[in-house]
Design a protein around this motif. Structure first.
Motif, PDB file in Angstrom:
ATOM      1  N   LYS A 278       0.828  -1.221   0.000  1.00 36.67           N
ATOM      2  CA  LYS A 278       0.000   0.000   0.000  1.00 36.67           C
ATOM      3  C   LYS A 278       0.860   1.268   0.000  1.00 36.67           C
ATOM      4  N   ALA A 279       2.096   1.148   0.491  1.00 39.06           N
ATOM      5  CA  ALA A 279       2.981   2.321   0.542  1.00 39.06           C
ATOM      6  C   ALA A 279       3.632   2.627  -0.805  1.00 39.06           C
ATOM      7  N   LEU A 280       3.433   1.739  -1.771  1.00 39.64           N
ATOM      8  CA  LEU A 280       4.100   1.918  -3.069  1.00 39.64           C
ATOM      9  C   LEU A 280       3.451   2.993  -3.933  1.00 39.64           C
ATOM     10  N   ASP A 281       4.269   3.616  -4.793  1.00 40.62           N
ATOM     11  CA  ASP A 281       3.742   4.498  -5.832  1.00 40.62           C
ATOM     12  C   ASP A 281       2.862   3.686  -6.777  1.00 40.62           C
ATOM     13  N   GLU A 282       1.922   4.376  -7.379  1.00 40.39           N
ATOM     14  CA  GLU A 282       0.999   3.719  -8.301  1.00 40.39           C
ATOM     15  C   GLU A 282       1.742   2.914  -9.373  1.00 40.39           C
ATOM     16  N   LYS A 283       2.810   3.519  -9.934  1.00 40.75           N
ATOM     17  CA  LYS A 283       3.490   2.848 -11.050  1.00 40.75           C
ATOM     18  C   LYS A 283       4.310   1.635 -10.614  1.00 40.75           C
ATOM     19  N   GLU A 284       4.494   1.478  -9.307  1.00 34.75           N
ATOM     20  CA  GLU A 284       5.225   0.308  -8.818  1.00 34.75           C
ATOM     21  C   GLU A 284       4.298  -0.799  -8.315  1.00 34.75           C
ATOM     22  N   GLN A 285       2.986  -0.522  -8.353  1.00 33.98           N
ATOM     23  CA  GLN A 285       2.019  -1.501  -7.869  1.00 33.98           C
ATOM     24  C   GLN A 285       1.912  -2.680  -8.827  1.00 33.98           C
TER      25      GLN A 285
END
Lengths: 304, 304
Positions: A278-285
């Protein structure tokens, strides 16, 4: 934000969307010596739906044959062609991408996996596990030292985890790489690996030592590198848009899927948690996540 | 642009301007086994003028004592206190800069030089050249393997060129560095060195392997790093503005002088030429250059 696979319809959609299921092994199928829940059933269900399964591992010390035996110990029936190790990827890369002729020899700084896989593709390997004279210290003044008997037909150096790494082997590896026409192939760059409750130096440590003295940059074959995906696509002719990578690590498995245009599914049975996700940037999801791989089977079993 | 030392007055000015003459050895004083012309006379002349001579080498496999013997073979009488090797610099750094208490032990991945120099400063060393059981392969399952007998009193790891490097030593080095309070000291980072007409892996290769698996950044003690100069200043109490570094390499010796506020004199008896020098940016130019170190003596002998 990643979609959590939490109901039957989502599993059905997943089965409709993808033909090729690529799996990391440790942390997804098993943890050390423990098979994870409903893994057997999930793989069986995917096979029943006609899915193409590919098991992708960065361990270059084992050949595909040896990996098949490892699967068998868990009661998992997997064929050699379904296993894709970084040793095999390295050999495929040499043959199909670099188009190294098979009359060229390959110097191995690594384990048996590299020797077997290059051998199966028609290459003669040198070094590796089969030169006990390399156990003794380097003596470059001694005319009989192997460093004074380099083979002019070596066309590539393949480097992976080598628990028999020593200065002698490193020095000879360097002599080959000092030749401008010798390719430098690295099985993978995991800097460490866990074993017996310890952290031990991994393939990346060996690769980095070789890169430092040779001033050459290797072709990287393991996850998350493009070399591994190129080799998989070359060997299995998969359509990436119909493929999904399932793994337990964001920085190798999920990156491997994402960087190479595949969908990705993170399972939380390995090193990552819902919080890190959940702490990840959108592009790293990753595209999807699930508590465990076995959820695919369990959710599908539930009534509508 | 660097000033070429080409006449008697320039040598007199040099003698007036500097009290401390720091020398690289190979390529400046000798080439392999050959003493360069008028080196003996130049060093004698500098001594006669009351100059403080310091011989600075990145070779960490030899102790200062062993270096004194090497000088003696060339007929050069040099005292131990005038020799500054990267092994000694590493020990000085641990003691004076890191202020590591001498009841802490030092794990050595490197040669005799590191063992001797840390020993002389009061530290007990482990590893290094004195554990023949490390020649056998790592067996972390074996309770008698040294990896299962780590010493809780190790406070630093010292890494340099180790021609006995192997996976076993590397794995134990990693175990110590995984402890948050253990310092990582690198003697130098030369990636290779020439020997017997070959290029062999250098200290930097060993250091980079350790840095890769431990994810720690070492303190760098050899040229051109600040650690080496800090250790020299600490040991010799020199005034940097009255000091000059003489060497044959732009990227180590000259950088070492320049980055640390010393004047610098490049000699062309080693790997650099007048052409490479002239192609440099102004800020990368050494203060002076000379065809050879012996010019200082020869020019001074000439009449006015």
């Amino acid at each position: 934000m990643s979609v959590k696979i939490a109901n039957r319809q989502q599993v059905i959609d997943l089965l409709d969307s993808y033909d090729n299921f690529l799996f990391d092994c440790d942390g997804v199928l098993w943890l050390d010596t423990l098979l994870l829940p409903k893994v057997l059933e999930t793989l069986g269900m995917l096979r029943n739906h006609g899915k193409h399964l590919i098991f992708v591992t960065n361990n270059s010390t084992k050949s595909r044959e040896q990996y098949v035996e490892k699967f068998a110990k868990f009661g998992l029936k997997v064929s050699k062609s379904e296993v894709f190790g970084s040793a095999y990827a390295s050999a495929i890369y040499a043959k199909d991408i670099l188009q190294l002729p098979t009359d060229k020899k390959v110097w191995v700084l690594g384990g048996k996996g590299l020797e077997v896989e290059f051998g199966e593709l028609g290459y003669t390997t040198l070094g590796g596990t089969r030169m006990p004279e390399l156990e003794s210290p380097l003596n470059s003044n001694d005319p009989s030292d192997p460093i004074n008997h380099l083979d002019p037909e070596v066309g590539a150096v393949a480097v992976g985890l080598d628990t028999h790494l020593n200065y002698h082997r490193l020095a000879i590896t360097l002599q080959y790489l000092l030749r401008p026409d010798v390719a430098f192939i690295a099985s993978n760059i995991d800097s460490t690996f866990p074993a017996n409750g310890m952290i031990l130096p991994g393939a990346g440590t060996v690769v980095q030592a070789v890169a430092t003295c040779s001033h050459k940059t290797p072709v990287l074959c393991g996850k998350p590198n493009k070399g591994m995906m190129d080799a998989i696509v070359e060997a299995h002719h998969i359509d990436k848009s119909r493929s999904i990578m399932i793994g337990d690590r964001l920085n190798t498995d999920m990156k491997f899927g994402r960087d190479n245009g595949l969908a990705s599914l993170l399972v939380l049975t390995g090193i990552e948690s819902e919080d890190t996700l959940k702490a990840l940037d959108e592009k790293e999801q990753p595209t999807y996540y699930a508590t465990k791989l076995g959820d695919l089977y369990e959710l599908l079993q539930k009534g509508n």
